[in-house]
Design a protein around this motif. Structure first.
Motif, PDB file in Angstrom:
ATOM      1  N   LEU A 364       0.826  -1.197   0.000  1.00 22.43           N
ATOM      2  CA  LEU A 364       0.000   0.000   0.000  1.00 22.43           C
ATOM      3  C   LEU A 364       0.868   1.257   0.000  1.00 22.43           C
ATOM      4  CD1 LEU A 364      -2.794  -1.069   2.515  1.00 22.43           C
ATOM      5  CD2 LEU A 364      -2.821  -1.158   0.028  1.00 22.43           C
ATOM      6  N   PRO A 365       0.381   2.358  -0.576  1.00 20.61           N
ATOM      7  CA  PRO A 365       1.222   3.560  -0.717  1.00 20.61           C
ATOM      8  C   PRO A 365       1.757   4.100   0.602  1.00 20.61           C
ATOM      9  CG  PRO A 365      -0.740   3.735  -2.085  1.00 20.61           C
ATOM     10  CD  PRO A 365      -0.918   2.514  -1.251  1.00 20.61           C
ATOM     11  N   GLY A 366       0.919   4.133   1.641  1.00 20.03           N
ATOM     12  CA  GLY A 366       1.381   4.655   2.917  1.00 20.03           C
ATOM     13  C   GLY A 366       2.527   3.847   3.500  1.00 20.03           C
ATOM     14  N   LYS A 367       2.420   2.525   3.417  1.00 22.29           N
ATOM     15  CA  LYS A 367       3.485   1.659   3.931  1.00 22.29           C
ATOM     16  C   LYS A 367       4.764   1.837   3.119  1.00 22.29           C
ATOM     17  CE  LYS A 367       4.807  -1.770   6.646  1.00 22.29           C
ATOM     18  NZ  LYS A 367       4.864  -1.640   8.104  1.00 22.29           N
ATOM     19  N   VAL A 368       4.634   1.989   1.807  1.00 18.77           N
ATOM     20  CA  VAL A 368       5.807   2.188   0.964  1.00 18.77           C
ATOM     21  C   VAL A 368       6.479   3.518   1.281  1.00 18.77           C
ATOM     22  CG1 VAL A 368       6.586   2.475  -1.414  1.00 18.77           C
ATOM     23  CG2 VAL A 368       4.889   0.720  -0.858  1.00 18.77           C
ATOM     24  N   LEU A 369       5.678   4.573   1.454  1.00 17.51           N
ATOM     25  CA  LEU A 369       6.256   5.877   1.798  1.00 17.51           C
ATOM     26  C   LEU A 369       6.938   5.844   3.151  1.00 17.51           C
ATOM     27  CD1 LEU A 369       3.436   8.318   0.605  1.00 17.51           C
ATOM     28  CD2 LEU A 369       5.736   8.126  -0.333  1.00 17.51           C
ATOM     29  N   ALA A 370       6.323   5.172   4.120  1.00 15.11           N
ATOM     30  CA  ALA A 370       6.932   5.102   5.451  1.00 15.11           C
ATOM     31  C   ALA A 370       8.263   4.376   5.429  1.00 15.11           C
ATOM     32  CB  ALA A 370       5.971   4.425   6.424  1.00 15.11           C
ATOM     33  N   ALA A 382       0.646  13.208   6.278  1.00 11.02           N
ATOM     34  CA  ALA A 382       0.052  14.414   5.697  1.00 11.02           C
ATOM     35  C   ALA A 382      -0.983  14.057   4.629  1.00 11.02           C
ATOM     36  CB  ALA A 382       1.146  15.299   5.107  1.00 11.02           C
ATOM     37  N   LEU A 383      -0.660  13.087   3.778  1.00 12.57           N
ATOM     38  CA  LEU A 383      -1.608  12.674   2.744  1.00 12.57           C
ATOM     39  C   LEU A 383      -2.862  12.055   3.360  1.00 12.57           C
ATOM     40  CD1 LEU A 383       0.809  11.128   0.084  1.00 12.57           C
ATOM     41  CD2 LEU A 383      -0.426  13.296  -0.056  1.00 12.57           C
ATOM     42  N   MET A 384      -2.681  11.261   4.417  1.00 14.28           N
ATOM     43  CA  MET A 384      -3.835  10.657   5.077  1.00 14.28           C
ATOM     44  C   MET A 384      -4.732  11.736   5.692  1.00 14.28           C
ATOM     45  SD  MET A 384      -3.937   7.688   8.009  1.00 14.28           S
ATOM     46  CE  MET A 384      -3.296   8.762   9.291  1.00 14.28           C
ATOM     47  N   THR A 385      -4.123  12.762   6.288  1.00 13.96           N
ATOM     48  CA  THR A 385      -4.901  13.859   6.869  1.00 13.96           C
ATOM     49  C   THR A 385      -5.654  14.627   5.794  1.00 13.96           C
ATOM     50  OG1 THR A 385      -3.260  14.059   8.639  1.00 13.96           O
ATOM     51  CG2 THR A 385      -4.763  15.907   8.312  1.00 13.96           C
ATOM     52  N   MET A 386      -4.992  14.917   4.679  1.00 17.48           N
ATOM     53  CA  MET A 386      -5.648  15.631   3.589  1.00 17.48           C
ATOM     54  C   MET A 386      -6.809  14.817   3.018  1.00 17.48           C
ATOM     55  SD  MET A 386      -2.285  17.166   1.662  1.00 17.48           S
ATOM     56  CE  MET A 386      -3.244  17.676   0.240  1.00 17.48           C
ATOM     57  N   GLY A 387      -6.614  13.507   2.883  1.00 20.76           N
ATOM     58  CA  GLY A 387      -7.701  12.664   2.407  1.00 20.76           C
ATOM     59  C   GLY A 387      -8.884  12.665   3.358  1.00 20.76           C
ATOM     60  N   GLY A 388      -8.603  12.603   4.674  1.00 19.24           N
ATOM     61  CA  GLY A 388      -9.690  12.663   5.647  1.00 19.24           C
ATOM     62  C   GLY A 388     -10.443  13.981   5.606  1.00 19.24           C
ATOM     63  N   ALA A 412     -15.280   5.138   1.592  1.00 19.78           N
ATOM     64  CA  ALA A 412     -14.289   5.997   0.941  1.00 19.78           C
ATOM     65  C   ALA A 412     -13.286   6.544   1.952  1.00 19.78           C
ATOM     66  CB  ALA A 412     -14.996   7.142   0.209  1.00 19.78           C
ATOM     67  N   GLY A 413     -13.794   7.020   3.084  1.00 24.62           N
ATOM     68  CA  GLY A 413     -12.887   7.543   4.099  1.00 24.62           C
ATOM     69  C   GLY A 413     -11.944   6.491   4.659  1.00 24.62           C
ATOM     70  N   LEU A 414     -12.476   5.305   4.939  1.00 21.98           N
ATOM     71  CA  LEU A 414     -11.637   4.245   5.492  1.00 21.98           C
ATOM     72  C   LEU A 414     -10.632   3.732   4.463  1.00 21.98           C
ATOM     73  CD1 LEU A 414     -14.280   2.261   7.554  1.00 21.98           C
ATOM     74  CD2 LEU A 414     -12.528   3.815   8.406  1.00 21.98           C
ATOM     75  N   ALA A 415     -11.050   3.629   3.203  1.00 16.51           N
ATOM     76  CA  ALA A 415     -10.113   3.169   2.172  1.00 16.51           C
ATOM     77  C   ALA A 415      -8.943   4.131   2.022  1.00 16.51           C
ATOM     78  CB  ALA A 415     -10.843   3.015   0.842  1.00 16.51           C
ATOM     79  N   ILE A 416      -9.229   5.440   2.053  1.00 16.68           N
ATOM     80  CA  ILE A 416      -8.140   6.426   1.971  1.00 16.68           C
ATOM     81  C   ILE A 416      -7.221   6.301   3.178  1.00 16.68           C
ATOM     82  CG2 ILE A 416      -7.666   8.896   2.049  1.00 16.68           C
ATOM     83  CD1 ILE A 416     -10.187   9.318   0.380  1.00 16.68           C
ATOM     84  N   ALA A 417      -7.815   6.152   4.366  1.00 11.59           N
ATOM     85  CA  ALA A 417      -6.991   6.036   5.576  1.00 11.59           C
ATOM     86  C   ALA A 417      -6.133   4.777   5.553  1.00 11.59           C
ATOM     87  CB  ALA A 417      -7.897   6.045   6.814  1.00 11.59           C
ATOM     88  N   PHE A 418      -6.704   3.648   5.144  1.00 10.98           N
ATOM     89  CA  PHE A 418      -5.949   2.399   5.140  1.00 10.98           C
ATOM     90  C   PHE A 418      -4.833   2.417   4.091  1.00 10.98           C
ATOM     91  CE2 PHE A 418     -10.033   0.164   6.711  1.00 10.98           C
ATOM     92  CZ  PHE A 418      -9.759   0.584   7.989  1.00 10.98           C
ATOM     93  N   MET A 419      -5.100   3.019   2.940  1.00 11.26           N
ATOM     94  CA  MET A 419      -4.101   3.017   1.881  1.00 11.26           C
ATOM     95  C   MET A 419      -2.951   3.978   2.168  1.00 11.26           C
ATOM     96  SD  MET A 419      -6.388   2.706  -1.584  1.00 11.26           S
ATOM     97  CE  MET A 419      -4.926   2.490  -2.587  1.00 11.26           C
ATOM     98  N   LEU A 420      -3.222   5.062   2.885  1.00  7.86           N
ATOM     99  CA  LEU A 420      -2.195   6.070   3.134  1.00  7.86           C
ATOM    100  C   LEU A 420      -1.601   5.988   4.531  1.00  7.86           C
ATOM    101  CD1 LEU A 420      -3.873   9.150   1.403  1.00  7.86           C
ATOM    102  CD2 LEU A 420      -2.127   7.616   0.480  1.00  7.86           C
ATOM    103  N   ALA A 421      -2.111   5.128   5.394  1.00 14.75           N
ATOM    104  CA  ALA A 421      -1.569   5.010   6.745  1.00 14.75           C
ATOM    105  C   ALA A 421      -0.173   4.402   6.701  1.00 14.75           C
ATOM    106  CB  ALA A 421      -2.488   4.151   7.612  1.00 14.75           C
ATOM    107  N   PRO A 422       0.727   4.850   7.559  1.00  7.85           N
ATOM    108  CA  PRO A 422       2.094   4.305   7.547  1.00  7.85           C
ATOM    109  C   PRO A 422       2.155   2.826   7.903  1.00  7.85           C
ATOM    110  CG  PRO A 422       1.998   6.385   8.744  1.00  7.85           C
ATOM    111  CD  PRO A 422       0.592   5.986   8.488  1.00  7.85           C
ATOM    112  N   ALA A 423       1.185   2.331   8.672  1.00  7.97           N
ATOM    113  CA  ALA A 423       1.195   0.926   9.080  1.00  7.97           C
ATOM    114  C   ALA A 423      -0.018   0.185   8.530  1.00  7.97           C
ATOM    115  CB  ALA A 423       1.236   0.816  10.603  1.00  7.97           C
TER     116      ALA A 423
END
Length: 473
Positions: A364-370, A382-388, A412-423
């Protein structure tokens, strides 16, 4: 000469049948009977009580149930599931997932073969039974009897033991990753059967397993939400529920861990209760969701806005107050006695802000970025916050008007959070997927707009009788 034309009745009046506007029958006698239009989408054979409570269903070709009954769709689903399961013995480094894949892949292949060779009326049920047996029951029984599970099951059962012995479900000083409990206090309820039944013979080992109670809660909530959203109480959703449970997205989680399953069911039930104006029930279910995992908190404003849009401020405020009050009553004792442990394990650990990071990997993108260090971790947050914030603006600008629309917003909100979350992990996406699919299957329509009831269905409106023409003097 007397005119036979009635004044003011030059055009036949029309009536709306649910599809097109057709002329109403005239009083020309028996010859007009064959020209009478059909009753629209609802037959006279349906009992009157059921007809009056039934909304016009989606056209057959677009109906979710119709699409699922197509043999080609069933074969495609079984092929994807078999390929998905067959990949786990090859790419996974977790023994429990490899065992599940080795057992489930042949079951999915056999289910596809049954869809191909059996008659249509037997194929779907037989394939669902084989998939449920081979992808859920057999691997779950094997793993439960051997005491094998993913670490989150052990964490939940240990938290129940800690709550009974120390008064708090959290370890004060976690050392390794399995010492962290990222769940809120209500999750300990699913570990209580292990503490009550112990770990003796085979029966108690299976009955006390937290995965059994995860699955039962998931199934009960989906059944209840189906009964609330179904336009007609015609039958129990045994086949749709079996297909969903046997799908790889649910079957894998149920067999090896299943800690997210009760959250999925509770969120679906909360949206259904809100649509039906069950304010007290919706408040209590939302409180349960908000005390299981912090990822369920977005469900509270979504359900409250749904109630506000459909029924007004008072029902929405009542549900919100019940949910917040019960949630605080459950969380506050742990927050007051173990505030540091609660903040460290429930907030910082899922966000990847602790010294010990979760070993779970995902593309997932968040895990890759982390993985790029502190800068990538900050960008991910930051991306997860902006998506929320974007989803919150969407929610306020266009509040939901049905359970389907509310579930879509929450998904939609949960999918954005899960995909961009660091973990974030790939298994988390089961929650938004079920939120999108299950309410549509229950309501038998794709659109999130509420259907408009067609008025007194079942009776033919009587055409107005023209007044008799007056002879001209």
């Amino acid at each position: 000469m007397v005119s036979t034309r009635t004044p003011g009745f030059s055009r036949p009046r029309g009536r709306f049948t649910g599809r097109t506007r057709t002329p109403a029958p005239t009083s020309a006698g028996p010859s007009s009977r064959p020209d009478r239009p059909r009753l629209g989408l609802i037959s006279r054979d349906v009992p009157r009580q059921r007809r009056e409570n039934t909304f016009p269903p989606t056209p057959d070709r677009l109906n979710p149930a119709h699409l699922a009954s197509l043999r080609s769709v069933q074969l495609l689903g079984c092929a994807i599931a078999a390929g998905w399961a067959a990949a786990f013995p090859i790419i996974s480094d977790l023994p429990n997932q490899r065992l599940w894949g080795a057992v489930a892949a042949p079951a999915y292949a056999l289910a596809g073969l049954l869809c191909l060779i059996l008659p249509r009326r037997f194929a779907a049920r037989s394939a669902a039974a084989v998939g449920l047996l081979g992808a859920v029951l057999v691997p779950l029984a094997l793993l439960a009897l051997q005491g094998r599970h993913q670490s989150e099951v052990m964490v939940v059962e240990r938290s129940a033991h800690l709550l009974l012995t120390t008064g708090s479900p959290y370890l004060q000083h976690p050392v390794v990753v399995t010492d962290y409990d990222p769940y809120l206090p209500a999750m300990t309820l699913f570990g209580m059967p292990r503490q009550l039944l112990g770990n003796g013979d085979a029966l108690t080992r299976v009955a006390g397993d937290a995965r059994i109670w995860f699955a039962l809660t998931f199934l009960a909530c989906l059944l209840a939400s189906w009964r609330l959203l179904r336009p007609s109480r015609d039958r129990a959703p045994l086949l749709p529920l079996a297909v969903l449970t046997a799908s790889p997205l649910i079957a894998l989680a149920l067999a090896v861990g299943g800690v997210d399953l009760p959250l999925i069911g509770v969120c679906c039930l909360a949206m259904a209760l809100a649509e039906r104006d069950r304010t007290v029930g919706a408040g209590l279910v939302l409180a349960l969701a908000c005390t299981l995992k912090w990822t369920a908190w977005p469900a509270l404003p979504v359900a409250v806005l749904l109630l506000w849009r459909l029924y007004g401020r008072r029902p929405a405020a009542r549900t919100g107050l019940i949910a917040v009050g019960v949630s605080l009553a459950v969380i506050l004792p742990s927050a007051l006695t173990r505030a540091d442990a609660l903040r460290e394990q429930v907030v910082r650990f899922p966000l990847g802000l602790t010294a010990i990071r979760t070993p779970a990997g995902s593309p997932l993108p968040g895990k890759v970025l982390a993985g790029f260090g502190p800068t990538g971790h900050t960008v991910s947050l930051a991306l997860m916050t902006m998506g929320g914030i974007g989803v919150a603006i969407w929610l306020l600008a266009r509040p939901p008007v049905s359970a389907i629309a509310a579930a879509d917003l929450l998904a939609a909100g949960l999918a954005i959070a899960f995909m961009l979350a660091p973990a974030g992990r790939f298994g988390y996406l089961a929650l938004p997927v079920v939120l999108v699919i299950w309410p549509r299957m229950a309501a038998r329509r794709w659109s999130g707009k509420p259907p408009v009831p067609p008025g007194p269905v079942g009776r033919r409106p009587r055409p107005e009788r023209p007044e008799p023409a007056l002879p001209r003097g």
